[in-house]
Write a protein that holds these residues in place. Structure first.
Motif, mmCIF file in Angstrom:
data_model
loop_
_atom_site.group_PDB
_atom_site.id
_atom_site.type_symbol
_atom_site.label_atom_id
_atom_site.label_comp_id
_atom_site.label_asym_id
_atom_site.label_seq_id
_atom_site.Cartn_x
_atom_site.Cartn_y
_atom_site.Cartn_z
ATOM 1 N N ASN A 1 0.807 -1.228 0.000
ATOM 2 C CA ASN A 1 0.000 0.000 0.000
ATOM 3 C C ASN A 1 0.838 1.275 0.000
ATOM 4 O O ASN A 1 0.317 2.360 -0.227
ATOM 5 N N GLU A 2 2.136 1.154 0.221
ATOM 6 C CA GLU A 2 3.018 2.319 0.147
ATOM 7 C C GLU A 2 3.469 2.591 -1.281
ATOM 8 O O GLU A 2 4.091 3.616 -1.560
ATOM 9 N N ALA B 1 1.120 1.635 -4.016
ATOM 10 C CA ALA B 1 -0.096 1.684 -4.829
ATOM 11 C C ALA B 1 -1.296 1.953 -3.929
ATOM 12 O O ALA B 1 -1.253 1.681 -2.733
ATOM 13 N N ALA B 2 -2.354 2.432 -4.521
ATOM 14 C CA ALA B 2 -3.584 2.731 -3.771
ATOM 15 C C ALA B 2 -4.338 1.432 -3.505
ATOM 16 O O ALA B 2 -5.316 1.114 -4.169
ATOM 17 N N LYS B 3 -3.829 0.672 -2.549
ATOM 18 C CA LYS B 3 -4.412 -0.618 -2.172
ATOM 19 C C LYS B 3 -4.390 -0.742 -0.656
ATOM 20 O O LYS B 3 -3.609 -0.070 0.007
ATOM 21 N N ALA B 4 -5.205 -1.623 -0.127
ATOM 22 C CA ALA B 4 -5.173 -1.897 1.312
ATOM 23 C C ALA B 4 -4.047 -2.873 1.656
ATOM 24 O O ALA B 4 -3.572 -2.912 2.787
#
Length: 154
Positions: free
Chosen positions: A131-132, A134-137
């Protein structure tokens, strides 16, 4: 060949308590899109942390600070040639949709040992969560906060 710059921690984004096999990951990543895969030439991760804490090597590497072409995995677009990617089975609540830190105590112990050993051998390599980049959890927990809690300062 490039210099290793980061270790990226991922989750499989599967429901809590569901085991994942190397064959599952291989199918998800390398099967053609027409068969439900992503059509990649290589899986996304070097190592898989099973629910029982067992660590399974998915892609062999020579354990040095270089990323050779044959060691590249597909964990995060744009960063693969300078990263090693590892994954734990889980990362979603039982509904299979909601991000949740589902690491079992055995996975937590195994990941901590792995990361501490990795940091000892490669102190200049940054350890981060997917997530650091890409916009992911993914990996469904705060890697930087966790690193501090286990005594790793970057």
């Amino acid at each position: 060949m490039a210099t290793l710059k980061q270790l990226v921690i991922h989750c499989t984004a599967t429901p809590e308590g569901r085991e994942v096999t190397a064959a599952d990951i291989k199918a998800w990543h390398t099967n053609p899109t027409s068969k439900g895969g992503r059509g990649w030439k290589q899986v996304g991760y070097t190592d898989l942390f099973h629910l029982d804490g067992t660590v399974e090597r998915l892609v062999h590497n020579n354990e040095d600070s270089n990323v050779d072409p044959w060691e590249i995995t597909n964990g995060a677009a744009g960063y693969n040639s300078v990263s090693r990617h590892v994954v734990y089975a889980g990362g979603c609540a039982r509904d299979g949709k909601t991000a949740k830190d589902t690491r079992t105590p055995a996975q937590q112990e195994a990941l901590e040992a792995y990361v501490k050993d990795f940091h000892r051998r490669f102190p200049d390599v940054r350890i981060i969560g997917h997530n650091e980049l890409a916009a992911k959890a993914c990996p469904s927990f705060d890697v930087q906060k966790w690193l501090k809690s286990i005594g790793i300062k970057q």
